[in-house]
Design a protein around this motif. Structure first.
Motif, PDB file in Angstrom:
ATOM      1  N   ARG A 181       0.119   5.802  -2.883  1.00 41.54           N
ATOM      2  CA  ARG A 181       1.089   4.953  -2.183  1.00 41.54           C
ATOM      3  C   ARG A 181       1.004   5.164  -0.676  1.00 41.54           C
ATOM      4  N   LEU A 182       0.874   6.418  -0.250  1.00 38.34           N
ATOM      5  CA  LEU A 182       0.757   6.703   1.177  1.00 38.34           C
ATOM      6  C   LEU A 182      -0.508   6.081   1.760  1.00 38.34           C
ATOM      7  N   ALA A 183      -1.594   6.114   0.975  1.00 40.19           N
ATOM      8  CA  ALA A 183      -2.860   5.559   1.456  1.00 40.19           C
ATOM      9  C   ALA A 183      -2.801   4.046   1.587  1.00 40.19           C
ATOM     10  N   LEU A 184      -2.077   3.393   0.690  1.00 41.74           N
ATOM     11  CA  LEU A 184      -2.037   1.928   0.662  1.00 41.74           C
ATOM     12  C   LEU A 184      -0.947   1.339   1.547  1.00 41.74           C
ATOM     13  N   GLU A 185      -0.100   2.198   2.128  1.00 42.64           N
ATOM     14  CA  GLU A 185       0.937   1.674   3.014  1.00 42.64           C
ATOM     15  C   GLU A 185       0.304   0.959   4.196  1.00 42.64           C
ATOM     16  N   GLY A 186       0.847  -0.196   4.522  1.00 40.25           N
ATOM     17  CA  GLY A 186       0.291  -0.975   5.618  1.00 40.25           C
ATOM     18  C   GLY A 186       0.484  -0.285   6.953  1.00 40.25           C
ATOM     19  N   ASP A 187      -0.438  -0.557   7.863  1.00 38.61           N
ATOM     20  CA  ASP A 187      -0.343   0.004   9.204  1.00 38.61           C
ATOM     21  C   ASP A 187       0.816  -0.632   9.957  1.00 38.61           C
ATOM     22  N   VAL A 188       1.650   0.203  10.536  1.00 36.53           N
ATOM     23  CA  VAL A 188       2.749  -0.269  11.367  1.00 36.53           C
ATOM     24  C   VAL A 188       2.592   0.382  12.731  1.00 36.53           C
ATOM     25  N   PHE A 189       2.509  -0.434  13.761  1.00 40.91           N
ATOM     26  CA  PHE A 189       2.302   0.126  15.098  1.00 40.91           C
ATOM     27  C   PHE A 189       3.584   0.793  15.570  1.00 40.91           C
TER      28      PHE A 189
END
Length: 245
Positions: A181-189
């Motif tokens: 889940r941590l790996a697939l979390e989308g990038d948030v600036f």
């Protein structure tokens, strides 16, 4: 011979529980003084011998005594501001133990680092609906900044706490699902220092592709390609070990 060694013998354990045993008749304050001198690894087994002993390990008296004995300077620690509370004696003992044995700290920062580690561990492992990693990371950063740390120091300590959590997590299905889940979390600036460090992001994927590689085959092979695609977006080049050769 330790208490737990004695309890390994069923007959000895039964005699300890007996109301006629002198040891079993000791008052609580003497039992507490004995128990806090036993290695912490044996406390769980001791608390299972009889209800009276189990109750002692639930009470603040024992944990206060353990705190004073193991961390005599803890009483001088000031309360701190921020979103992560200090808690009672049992919580403080656990936090100080973590600070000393996981982070090798011994000073004014050992307790708050231990509390922050416990906070992260509980939020990710115990909570049924864990908050996004960005929120947890931001809470940790805010806690350290509220304690007067610089942004660089807060970012560095937060990264160490994340890495310690990842490296000390048990290798089971729950940890695999959490790391995925941590790996697939989308990038948030997010601005520095609220952005997750590159080292922590790398360690999440490294752990998945090495220690948990077999889990991809066991649960859902498609997940492997999804996580690998995320890794290729974040990192270049991809280590050969992540690709399976």
């Amino acid at each position: 011979m330790s208490i737990c060694s004695l309890m390994a013998d069923d007959s000895t354990s039964a005699s300890l529980v007996s109301s006629n045993c002198p040891f079993g008749m000791l008052p609580d304050h003497l039992l507490i003084e004995i128990f806090i001198r036993v290695p912490i690894s044996e406390w769980g087994q001791i608390s299972c011998v009889k209800r009276q002993w189990a109750n002692l390990f639930r009470e603040e008296c024992l944990w206060h005594a353990a705190l004073v004995r193991s961390f005599p300077l803890a009483g001088q620690a000031k309360r701190w501001p921020g979103p992560i509370p200090r808690g009672l004696n049992k919580r403080r003992y656990a936090a100080l133990y973590v600070g000393k044995h996981i982070f090798s700290l011994d000073g004014e920062m050992d307790e708050i680092v231990g509390h922050t580690y416990l906070f992260l561990k509980e939020q990710l492992e115990i909570s049924t609906m864990p908050p996004p990693s960005g929120i947890l990371h931001g809470t940790i950063i805010d806690q350290f900044i509220a304690c007067g740390m610089s942004r660089d120091k807060a970012h560095d300590l937060a990264s160490k706490i994340w890495l310690a959590f990842i490296d000390n997590s048990e290798e089971n299905e729950q940890t695999f699902l959490l790391l995925k889940r941590l790996a697939l979390e989308g990038d948030v600036f997010l601005p520095y220092p609220y952005s997750m460090s590159y080292t922590v992001q790398w360690r999440v994927f490294e752990k998945l592709f090495t220690d948990f590689r077999d889990c991809f085959n066991r649960f859902n092979r498609v997940d492997y390609y999804d996580v690998l695609a995320c890794a290729k977006q974040k990192f270049q080049p991809i280590p050969a070990a992540w690709l399976g050769y």
